[in-house]
Design an enzyme around this catalytic site. Structure first.
Site, PDB file in Angstrom:
ATOM      1  CE  LYS A 116      49.886  40.634  42.131  1.00 42.91           C
ATOM      2  NZ  LYS A 116      49.873  41.269  40.651  1.00 42.91           N
ATOM      3  CE  LYS A 198      43.091  44.158  44.496  1.00 38.50           C
ATOM      4  NZ  LYS A 198      43.857  45.185  44.060  1.00 38.50           N
ATOM      5  CE  LYS A 201      43.751  42.233  36.512  1.00 35.62           C
ATOM      6  NZ  LYS A 201      44.083  43.694  36.703  1.00 35.62           N
TER       7      LYS A 201
HETATM    8  P1  ATP Z   1      44.342  41.613  40.793  1.00 34.09           P
HETATM    9  O1  ATP Z   1      42.785  41.787  40.552  1.00 34.09           O
HETATM   10  O2  ATP Z   1      44.864  40.617  39.509  1.00 34.09           O
HETATM   11  O3  ATP Z   1      44.953  41.651  42.085  1.00 34.09           O
HETATM   12  P2  ATP Z   1      44.349  44.369  40.305  1.00 34.09           P
HETATM   13  O4  ATP Z   1      43.053  44.606  39.485  1.00 34.09           O
HETATM   14  O5  ATP Z   1      44.669  45.108  41.438  1.00 34.09           O
HETATM   15  O6  ATP Z   1      45.040  42.963  39.984  1.00 34.09           O
HETATM   16  P3  ATP Z   1      46.188  45.976  39.084  1.00 34.09           P
HETATM   17  O7  ATP Z   1      46.741  46.215  37.562  1.00 34.09           O
HETATM   18  O8  ATP Z   1      47.068  45.989  40.054  1.00 34.09           O
HETATM   19  O9  ATP Z   1      44.948  45.198  39.034  1.00 34.09           O
HETATM   20  O10 ATP Z   1      45.382  47.396  39.315  1.00 34.09           O
HETATM   21  C1  ATP Z   1      45.254  48.653  38.604  1.00 34.09           C
HETATM   22  C2  ATP Z   1      44.699  49.903  39.339  1.00 34.09           C
HETATM   23  O11 ATP Z   1      43.552  49.691  39.633  1.00 34.09           O
HETATM   24  C3  ATP Z   1      45.626  50.365  40.538  1.00 34.09           C
HETATM   25  O12 ATP Z   1      45.802  51.552  40.711  1.00 34.09           O
HETATM   26  C4  ATP Z   1      45.043  49.530  41.528  1.00 34.09           C
HETATM   27  O13 ATP Z   1      45.153  50.401  42.904  1.00 34.09           O
HETATM   28  C5  ATP Z   1      43.508  49.644  41.185  1.00 34.09           C
HETATM   29  N1  ATP Z   1      42.275  48.743  41.718  1.00 34.09           N
HETATM   30  C6  ATP Z   1      42.634  47.484  41.602  1.00 34.09           C
HETATM   31  N2  ATP Z   1      41.341  46.784  42.192  1.00 34.09           N
HETATM   32  C7  ATP Z   1      40.736  47.914  42.676  1.00 34.09           C
HETATM   33  C8  ATP Z   1      39.731  47.491  43.633  1.00 34.09           C
HETATM   34  N3  ATP Z   1      38.763  46.850  43.779  1.00 34.09           N
HETATM   35  N4  ATP Z   1      39.083  49.130  43.964  1.00 34.09           N
HETATM   36  C9  ATP Z   1      39.836  50.231  43.964  1.00 34.09           C
HETATM   37  N5  ATP Z   1      41.043  50.235  43.001  1.00 34.09           N
HETATM   38  C10 ATP Z   1      41.547  49.134  42.540  1.00 34.09           C
END
Ligand code: ATP
Ligand code: LTN
Length: 332
Positions: A116, A198, A201
């Site tokens: 980040k 991964k 969003k």
């Molecule tokens: P960004 O997309 O901005 O990097 P993020 O989608 O990872 O953020 P977080 O709020 O950090 O958002 O994640 C919330 C939860 O969702 C966390 O427990 C994270 O492990 C899970 N998560 C996020 N993206 C994935 C994914 N692609 N697959 C599985 N779990 C996910």
């Protein structure tokens, strides 16, 4: 009596934008599955969200929207404690205290901080650096046995455990050392456009991710365009990142194993498979979207629920905070 013997679960989600299918399968769906068996506390982690710059009106909207989504998922405020992190001051208070028991060196090794701070090079603030300490406070205040998170949060959870053990080592038994709870399927949903990354969003390619609240048409379009390979057989393969991902998604939703899925699509092409995955996702998300639309319209009802949730959370959190403060030597 039975209530008291339930194991405790705690988790939080940031209100940073539209939640994705990755968030749903990696985190939120587990929460729902845990609701009956465990004594659950779930929060919207708004304090964490400001480690990157947020527009105030938009942040406020996203906090409402994330809380409403938790209800729409089927989380029940009668069974679980659902609240907004900043409403319980103990999170910030314990975070300061714990930061004095956390080493600069261990924070510097956190991969999310490295990622980040590279991504937001113009705003590498101290909050971004100490983010895992606040997360440790979120967790330790509620003495959970398990913390359900996606695989990417495992390192943060380990730090929370280290901090708890260190504090307990000095002062005796104050915190419960929690276990991670990472679902086997759906733990890592990949981008539909570049399945080696991964699903996220913050990805600028809007076809690469599915939002929980996307319309059925949008969901189908994104799955039809999902990147696959040229082999045309629906099975797990080392280099078949796109198909592996679609199998993972289909499996997480239907409960079928990869072998069963391969058998189901034997002799069929990727086109059919993509349609089936898209339809499964549409049907999984449809009731959530419909409930969400109703809940978000009634802000007054929403407010009653998040205020009550904060009160319940506060009660548990204050007890732990007071104990930790007393051990350190503060006058209470
Ligand atoms: P960004 O997309 O901005 O990097 P993020 O989608 O990872 O953020 P977080 O709020 O950090 O958002 O994640 C919330 C939860 O969702 C966390 O427990 C994270 O492990 C899970 N998560 C996020 N993206 C994935 C994914 N692609 N697959 C599985 N779990 C996910
Ligand atoms: N950092 C997590 C959100 C989060 C969390 C927590 C998860 C904040 N506090 C406590 C579990 C327990 C994330 O970004 N996914």
């Amino acid at each position: 009596m039975e209530m008291e013997t339930k194991k405790k679960v705690l988790s939080c989600i940031q209100p940073s934008g539209m939640l994705t299918l990755g968030n749903y399968l990696g985190a939120l769906k587990n929460w729902l599955n845990m609701q009956e068996e465990f004594d659950c506390t779930f929060a919207v982690a708004d304090l964490h969200a400001i480690t990157v710059r947020q527009e105030p009106a938009k942040l406020r909207q996203q906090i409402y929207s994330t809380y409403a989504l938790l209800l729409a998922l089927g989380l029940d405020p009668e069974k679980s404690t659902l609240f907004i992190q900043s409403h319980v001051a103990a999170h910030s208070q314990l975070s300061w205290l714990l930061s004095c028991y956390t080493q600069f060196g261990e924070m510097s090794r956190m991969t999310q901080f490295k990622d980040k701070s590279a991504k937001h090079a113009d705003n590498v603030n101290v909050g971004l650096f100490s983010y895992p300490v606040l997360m440790a406070a979120d967790i330790l205040l509620y003495k959970p046995d398990f913390v359900p998170v996606g695989a990417d949060q495992k390192q943060h959870l380990e730090i929370a455990r280290d901090i708890a053990e260190r504090f307990n080592g000095i002062y005796g038994d104050v915190f419960t050392v929690p276990e991670p709870y990472i679902a086997k399927t759906g733990a890592r949903v990949m981008s539909l456009q570049d399945p080696t990354k991964k699903m996220s969003k913050s990805d600028e390619n809007l076809n690469s991710w599915v939002a929980i609240l996307d319309s059925p048409d949008d969901i189908m379009r994104k799955f039809k365009r999902a990147v696959t390979d040229s082999e045309a057989r629906v099975c797990i393969g080392e280099e078949k990142h796109g198909i592996n991902n679609l199998i993972g998604i289909y499996s997480a939703i239907t409960g079928k194993t990869a072998e069963q899925i391969t058998a189901e699509f034997e002799g069929k092409g990727y086109g059919d498979f993509k349609l089936a995955v898209g339809e499964a996702v549409v049907e999984e998300l449809r009731p959530i979207r419909e409930r969400y639309d109703a809940i978000i319209k009634d802000k007054a009802a929403l407010e009653v629920l998040y205020r009550e949730g904060a009160q319940k959370a506060e009660y548990a959190a204050r007890k732990t905070l007071a104990k930790a403060m007393k051990k350190v030597g503060f006058v209470l």
